[in-house]
Design a protein around this motif. Structure first.
Motif, PDB file in Angstrom:
ATOM      1  N   VAL A  30     -48.175   7.113  34.253  1.00  0.00           N
ATOM      2  CA  VAL A  30     -48.675   8.277  33.516  1.00  0.00           C
ATOM      3  C   VAL A  30     -49.153   7.856  32.132  1.00  0.00           C
ATOM      4  CG1 VAL A  30     -48.011  10.458  32.445  1.00  0.00           C
ATOM      5  CG2 VAL A  30     -47.277   9.950  34.782  1.00  0.00           C
ATOM      6  N   ARG A  31     -48.371   7.021  31.469  1.00  0.00           N
ATOM      7  CA  ARG A  31     -48.756   6.548  30.130  1.00  0.00           C
ATOM      8  C   ARG A  31     -50.044   5.736  30.175  1.00  0.00           C
ATOM      9  NH1 ARG A  31     -42.885   4.518  27.720  1.00  0.00           N
ATOM     10  NH2 ARG A  31     -42.014   6.599  27.332  1.00  0.00           N
ATOM     11  N   MET A  32     -50.175   4.896  31.201  1.00  0.00           N
ATOM     12  CA  MET A  32     -51.375   4.074  31.314  1.00  0.00           C
ATOM     13  C   MET A  32     -52.607   4.929  31.585  1.00  0.00           C
ATOM     14  SD  MET A  32     -50.616   0.979  30.634  1.00  0.00           S
ATOM     15  CE  MET A  32     -49.570   1.746  29.394  1.00  0.00           C
ATOM     16  N   ARG A  33     -52.455   5.959  32.432  1.00  0.00           N
ATOM     17  CA  ARG A  33     -53.583   6.859  32.702  1.00  0.00           C
ATOM     18  C   ARG A  33     -54.002   7.572  31.424  1.00  0.00           C
ATOM     19  NH1 ARG A  33     -50.802   8.319  37.564  1.00  0.00           N
ATOM     20  NH2 ARG A  33     -50.156  10.296  36.637  1.00  0.00           N
ATOM     21  N   LYS A  34     -53.015   8.044  30.669  1.00  0.00           N
ATOM     22  CA  LYS A  34     -53.322   8.748  29.421  1.00  0.00           C
ATOM     23  C   LYS A  34     -53.984   7.812  28.411  1.00  0.00           C
ATOM     24  CE  LYS A  34     -51.256  11.845  25.993  1.00  0.00           C
ATOM     25  NZ  LYS A  34     -52.019  11.263  24.866  1.00  0.00           N
ATOM     26  N   ARG A  35     -53.501   6.585  28.361  1.00  0.00           N
ATOM     27  CA  ARG A  35     -54.086   5.608  27.437  1.00  0.00           C
ATOM     28  C   ARG A  35     -55.554   5.351  27.775  1.00  0.00           C
ATOM     29  NH1 ARG A  35     -52.320  -0.763  27.232  1.00  0.00           N
ATOM     30  NH2 ARG A  35     -53.931  -1.460  25.769  1.00  0.00           N
ATOM     31  N   PHE A  36     -55.833   5.199  29.057  1.00  0.00           N
ATOM     32  CA  PHE A  36     -57.214   4.945  29.487  1.00  0.00           C
ATOM     33  C   PHE A  36     -58.096   6.159  29.183  1.00  0.00           C
ATOM     34  CE2 PHE A  36     -60.419   5.464  32.861  1.00  0.00           C
ATOM     35  CZ  PHE A  36     -61.201   4.348  32.598  1.00  0.00           C
ATOM     36  N   CYS A  37     -57.632   7.348  29.541  1.00  0.00           N
ATOM     37  CA  CYS A  37     -58.428   8.561  29.332  1.00  0.00           C
ATOM     38  C   CYS A  37     -58.688   8.813  27.854  1.00  0.00           C
ATOM     39  CB  CYS A  37     -57.722   9.761  29.960  1.00  0.00           C
ATOM     40  SG  CYS A  37     -57.624   9.686  31.764  1.00  0.00           S
ATOM     41  N   ASP A  38     -57.654   8.607  27.030  1.00  0.00           N
ATOM     42  CA  ASP A  38     -57.830   8.804  25.589  1.00  0.00           C
ATOM     43  C   ASP A  38     -58.851   7.818  25.021  1.00  0.00           C
ATOM     44  OD1 ASP A  38     -55.997  10.827  25.672  1.00  0.00           O
ATOM     45  OD2 ASP A  38     -54.324   9.637  24.873  1.00  0.00           O
ATOM     46  N   ASN A  39     -58.830   6.597  25.527  1.00  0.00           N
ATOM     47  CA  ASN A  39     -59.762   5.579  25.030  1.00  0.00           C
ATOM     48  C   ASN A  39     -61.209   5.936  25.384  1.00  0.00           C
ATOM     49  OD1 ASN A  39     -60.449   2.808  24.007  1.00  0.00           O
ATOM     50  ND2 ASN A  39     -61.062   2.558  26.143  1.00  0.00           N
ATOM     51  N   VAL A  40     -61.431   6.392  26.624  1.00  0.00           N
ATOM     52  CA  VAL A  40     -62.788   6.767  27.035  1.00  0.00           C
ATOM     53  C   VAL A  40     -63.289   7.949  26.206  1.00  0.00           C
ATOM     54  CG1 VAL A  40     -64.228   7.575  28.930  1.00  0.00           C
ATOM     55  CG2 VAL A  40     -62.418   5.916  29.387  1.00  0.00           C
ATOM     56  N   LYS A  41     -62.441   8.989  26.101  1.00  0.00           N
ATOM     57  CA  LYS A  41     -62.874  10.191  25.383  1.00  0.00           C
ATOM     58  C   LYS A  41     -63.129   9.893  23.911  1.00  0.00           C
ATOM     59  CE  LYS A  41     -61.687  15.047  24.694  1.00  0.00           C
ATOM     60  NZ  LYS A  41     -60.683  16.128  24.980  1.00  0.00           N
ATOM     61  N   ARG A  42     -62.256   9.094  23.310  1.00  0.00           N
ATOM     62  CA  ARG A  42     -62.404   8.758  21.896  1.00  0.00           C
ATOM     63  C   ARG A  42     -63.699   7.980  21.654  1.00  0.00           C
ATOM     64  NH1 ARG A  42     -57.847   6.824  21.422  1.00  0.00           N
ATOM     65  NH2 ARG A  42     -58.332   4.629  21.859  1.00  0.00           N
ATOM     66  N   SER A  43     -64.020   7.074  22.550  1.00  0.00           N
ATOM     67  CA  SER A  43     -65.235   6.265  22.391  1.00  0.00           C
ATOM     68  C   SER A  43     -66.487   7.125  22.500  1.00  0.00           C
ATOM     69  CB  SER A  43     -65.265   5.157  23.449  1.00  0.00           C
ATOM     70  OG  SER A  43     -64.149   4.294  23.319  1.00  0.00           O
ATOM     71  N   ILE A  44     -66.515   8.032  23.490  1.00  0.00           N
ATOM     72  CA  ILE A  44     -67.702   8.872  23.664  1.00  0.00           C
ATOM     73  C   ILE A  44     -67.834   9.861  22.512  1.00  0.00           C
ATOM     74  CG2 ILE A  44     -68.864  10.501  25.197  1.00  0.00           C
ATOM     75  CD1 ILE A  44     -67.410   9.277  27.533  1.00  0.00           C
ATOM     76  N   LEU A  45     -66.713  10.426  22.080  1.00  0.00           N
ATOM     77  CA  LEU A  45     -66.768  11.388  20.977  1.00  0.00           C
ATOM     78  C   LEU A  45     -67.268  10.741  19.686  1.00  0.00           C
ATOM     79  CD1 LEU A  45     -63.537  13.544  21.453  1.00  0.00           C
ATOM     80  CD2 LEU A  45     -65.919  14.294  21.641  1.00  0.00           C
ATOM     81  N   ARG A  46     -66.988   9.458  19.511  1.00  0.00           N
ATOM     82  CA  ARG A  46     -67.476   8.766  18.323  1.00  0.00           C
ATOM     83  C   ARG A  46     -69.007   8.825  18.260  1.00  0.00           C
ATOM     84  NH1 ARG A  46     -64.890   4.345  19.031  1.00  0.00           N
ATOM     85  NH2 ARG A  46     -66.551   3.099  19.977  1.00  0.00           N
ATOM     86  N   PHE A  47     -69.650   8.700  19.411  1.00  0.00           N
ATOM     87  CA  PHE A  47     -71.114   8.806  19.475  1.00  0.00           C
ATOM     88  C   PHE A  47     -71.553  10.262  19.379  1.00  0.00           C
ATOM     89  CE2 PHE A  47     -70.559   4.557  20.962  1.00  0.00           C
ATOM     90  CZ  PHE A  47     -71.754   3.908  20.744  1.00  0.00           C
ATOM     91  N   HIS A  48     -70.831  11.134  20.075  1.00  0.00           N
ATOM     92  CA  HIS A  48     -71.211  12.543  20.140  1.00  0.00           C
ATOM     93  C   HIS A  48     -71.135  13.186  18.761  1.00  0.00           C
ATOM     94  CE1 HIS A  48     -70.785  16.847  21.131  1.00  0.00           C
ATOM     95  NE2 HIS A  48     -71.544  16.564  22.188  1.00  0.00           N
ATOM     96  N   ASP A  49     -70.053  12.937  18.039  1.00  0.00           N
ATOM     97  CA  ASP A  49     -69.849  13.568  16.736  1.00  0.00           C
ATOM     98  C   ASP A  49     -70.821  13.052  15.673  1.00  0.00           C
ATOM     99  OD1 ASP A  49     -67.839  14.949  17.944  1.00  0.00           O
ATOM    100  OD2 ASP A  49     -66.207  13.742  17.110  1.00  0.00           O
ATOM    101  N   GLN A  50     -71.297  11.810  15.836  1.00  0.00           N
ATOM    102  CA  GLN A  50     -72.230  11.244  14.873  1.00  0.00           C
ATOM    103  C   GLN A  50     -73.689  11.354  15.333  1.00  0.00           C
ATOM    104  OE1 GLN A  50     -71.063   7.365  13.159  1.00  0.00           O
ATOM    105  NE2 GLN A  50     -69.124   7.564  14.267  1.00  0.00           N
ATOM    106  N   SER A  51     -73.884  12.082  16.428  1.00  0.00           N
ATOM    107  CA  SER A  51     -75.235  12.267  16.986  1.00  0.00           C
ATOM    108  C   SER A  51     -75.919  10.937  17.271  1.00  0.00           C
ATOM    109  CB  SER A  51     -76.101  13.108  16.035  1.00  0.00           C
ATOM    110  OG  SER A  51     -75.532  14.388  15.838  1.00  0.00           O
ATOM    111  N   LEU A  52     -75.125   9.982  17.786  1.00  0.00           N
ATOM    112  CA  LEU A  52     -75.667   8.693  18.176  1.00  0.00           C
ATOM    113  C   LEU A  52     -76.005   8.696  19.669  1.00  0.00           C
ATOM    114  CD1 LEU A  52     -73.180   6.297  16.317  1.00  0.00           C
ATOM    115  CD2 LEU A  52     -75.488   6.957  15.603  1.00  0.00           C
ATOM    116  N   ALA A  53     -77.078   8.002  20.021  1.00  0.00           N
ATOM    117  CA  ALA A  53     -77.500   7.954  21.421  1.00  0.00           C
ATOM    118  C   ALA A  53     -76.697   6.917  22.196  1.00  0.00           C
ATOM    119  CB  ALA A  53     -78.992   7.646  21.511  1.00  0.00           C
ATOM    120  N   ILE A  54     -76.373   7.235  23.429  1.00  0.00           N
ATOM    121  CA  ILE A  54     -75.742   6.296  24.348  1.00  0.00           C
ATOM    122  C   ILE A  54     -76.824   5.799  25.308  1.00  0.00           C
ATOM    123  CG2 ILE A  54     -74.056   5.986  26.200  1.00  0.00           C
ATOM    124  CD1 ILE A  54     -72.329   8.088  24.887  1.00  0.00           C
ATOM    125  N   LYS A  55     -77.026   4.499  25.310  1.00  0.00           N
ATOM    126  CA  LYS A  55     -78.059   3.953  26.187  1.00  0.00           C
ATOM    127  C   LYS A  55     -77.555   3.817  27.613  1.00  0.00           C
ATOM    128  CE  LYS A  55     -81.342   0.129  26.639  1.00  0.00           C
ATOM    129  NZ  LYS A  55     -81.855  -1.137  26.035  1.00  0.00           N
TER     130      LYS A  55
END
Length: 545
Positions: A75-100
């Motif tokens: 459970v901890r590993m799943r949460k760690r992975f999910c948090d990492n993905v969401k955090r990475s995408i939000l970094r682009f989303h919140d700064q209006s950066l494009a994802i190639k």
């Protein structure tokens, strides 16, 4: 002490730094983030995001741990992975950066409770103007869970390339939505589930700019009982930009596209019923690759009447296909021809004045006659035969016309016990062996009594400028025998002494031995080279006449 030299690389524009990261393996690109603040910021804004839950989670907990502990760990590993993905995408989303590019590979048995998270990740990526989505979903054996691709992906205007692999379902309800794949160039589907047999046709009809379609063993839901079955047919028409189509495991394929340049067709496995492959209207076809077409598709008439419909064809590759006994290949622009393990062939006539490369790989008790009717220059003709054909090698070489067209010969002399039981007998040959650039030998028989037969057949079959032996350590004894045979060069010690025509052995002046890792000017004796030869390293004989 001199001051620390200025880091000129870090002062480059960020777009160039991103380009540098894109050339590195993913792990190495991630490691650059510890070099400096500049590289850390470069990594944080690198527009290619790649996530694989197995890599992030690492090893699971020890099997010796209690079940409750393992559950908490997972459970901890799943949460760690999910948090990492969401955090990475939000970094682009919140700064209006494009994802190639957004690459995501997940294993469903570890993320069974997190498919809603995957929907959110895909939605955020689409809102960041993602151009490439590469989504792969694996499941535990025995499960039949499919993730329905969210509508946000189908409606995304920015996507240029969509790759879906595994247990992903494209729902037929998408047909009721406004599909906006106006930018899509590449569509690649591997083993995905299609809502019904019309899904693909409907999908690609909304892709006016699509250039490449790749379909591999996809499934459809039966409209009668809802059971899954392999997709059997594909019909493509009306795509003005289409350049390439690859199909695996589809029985009936019909393509009407004047822009198509490359067609790769792989016949379904264990498929015996007649095929329906219609691409006659693809008049600009440049490359045709066909694998395992074992029905009645290829006939003498097909090569005579259908092949000329593709006047711009430059590359023709036929692999493991059932053929008529005779084929006539006539293509003015043909540059590359490959025939590999095609059964029934006895005669091949090639009329291709611009041919640059021709490859033939055979397996069977006999080898066909190979005739080049018209060639403006000497093409690179590469022949590869197995031991089963080895006894017929000299006859095969004699049946290659003209006799100076062959440039290289590759032999795989199997070392199985059944093959060792064979006793090859050299037939009478009354012609000088053709000169070739290179002879490659892979594997050799283990029985010593066969060594002399193998060498004698080689000596009378071709006259190579170089001979390369790439075999494992168990073949060193054959290499030593081969070398000693070349160095003897005396009358009466080879098979040609029984016939009127001498083999090239008697005109040989000198033999130089090297291995692939050595420089040409290195002076090392044969024994030293043989003892230092590593597994599957090539030893090369250079012959001077």
């Amino acid at each position: 002490m001199e001051e620390f030299e200025e880091d000129r690389l870090s002062s480059l524009p960020k777009i160039i730094l991103h380009c540098i990261l894109s050339k590195l393996p993913e792990k190495d690109a991630a490691r650059t983030s510890v070099l400096s603040k500049v590289w850390l910021d470069t990594w944080y804004t690198f527009p290619i995001l790649s996530f694989f839950n197995k890599n992030i989670m690492g090893r699971s907990s020890s099997k010796s741990q209690p079940t409750n502990y393992k559950h908490i760990f997972d459970v901890r590993m799943r949460k760690r992975f999910c948090d990492n993905v969401k955090r990475s995408i939000l970094r682009f989303h919140d700064q209006s950066l494009a994802i190639k590019e957004f690459k995501l590979k997940v294993e469903l048995y570890k993320l069974v409770d997190n498919l809603k998270d995957v929907d959110i990740w895909l939605k955020l990526a689409c809102e960041c103007g993602v151009e490439v989505i590469n989504y792969s979903l694996d499941v535990l054996v025995g499960q039949d869970q499919y993730h329905v691709l969210p509508i946000c992906v189908i409606e995304a205007k920015s996507i240029k390339k969509l790759v879906l692999k595994g247990y992903i379902k494209i729902d037929p309800t998408f047909m009721n939505h406004s599909i906006k794949f106006t930018s899509l160039r590449v569509l690649s589907l591997w083993s995905v589930l299609l809502g019904d047999r019309h899904t693909i046709n409907h999908l690609i009809s909304f892709c006016p700019l699509i250039e490449s379609i790749y379909l591999s063993y996809c499934y459809v839901l039966s409209s009668d009982d809802g059971t899954m079955e392999k997709k059997k047919s594909l019909s493509i028409s009306g795509l003005q930009k289409l350049k390439r189509v690859d199909t695996f495991g589809i029985q009936d394929v019909s393509i009407d596209s004047g822009s198509l340049e490359t067609l790769c067709y792989h016949c379904p496995i264990n498929f015996n019923t007649p095929l329906k492959i219609d691409f006659d209207r693809c008049g600009n076809l440049k490359e045709l690759w066909m694998w395992s077409v074992n029905g009645t598709f290829f006939t003498y008439k097909w090569f005579l009447e259908q092949l000329p419909k593709f006047p711009f064809l430059e590359s023709l590759m036929l692999n493991n296909c059932k053929m008529p006994e005779r084929i006539d290949i006539s293509c003015v622009r043909l540059k590359v021809l490959e025939l590999s393990h095609c059964s029934n062939l006895k005669e091949i006539n090639i009329d291709a004045p611009n041919l640059l490369s021709c490859g033939y790989k055979g397996s069977g008790a006999s080898l066909p006659t190979l005739c080049f009717l018209r060639n403006s220059s000497r093409p690179e003709v590469n022949i590869q035969v197995d031991y089963v054909d080895f006894c017929n090698l000299r006859e095969f070489m004699q049946n290659i016309k003209p006799n100076n067209v062959l440039t290289s010969l590759a032999l795989s002399i199997s070392n199985s016990s059944n093959v060792d039981a064979l006793d090859p007998v050299a037939s009478h040959v009354s012609f000088p062996p053709p000169s070739i650039k290179h002879l490659t030998i892979s594997y050799v028989p283990q029985n010593k009594y066969l060594f002399s037969y193998v060498v004698n057949i080689l000596l009378a079959s071709c006259c190579p400028a170089t001979i390369s032996l790439s075999i494992d350590s168990s073949g060193k004894e054959f290499i030593e025998f081969f070398y000693e045979t070349l160095m003897r060069r005396k009358e009466g010690e080879c098979f040609c002494s029984f016939h009127d025509t001498k083999c090239w052995w008697h005109d040989l002046k000198d033999v130089k031995v090297t291995r692939r890792s050595m420089k040409m000017d290195e002076n090392v004796d044969f024994k030293t080279i043989l003892e230092s030869l590593t597994t599957f390293e090539s030893i090369i004989f250079r012959l001077d006449f």
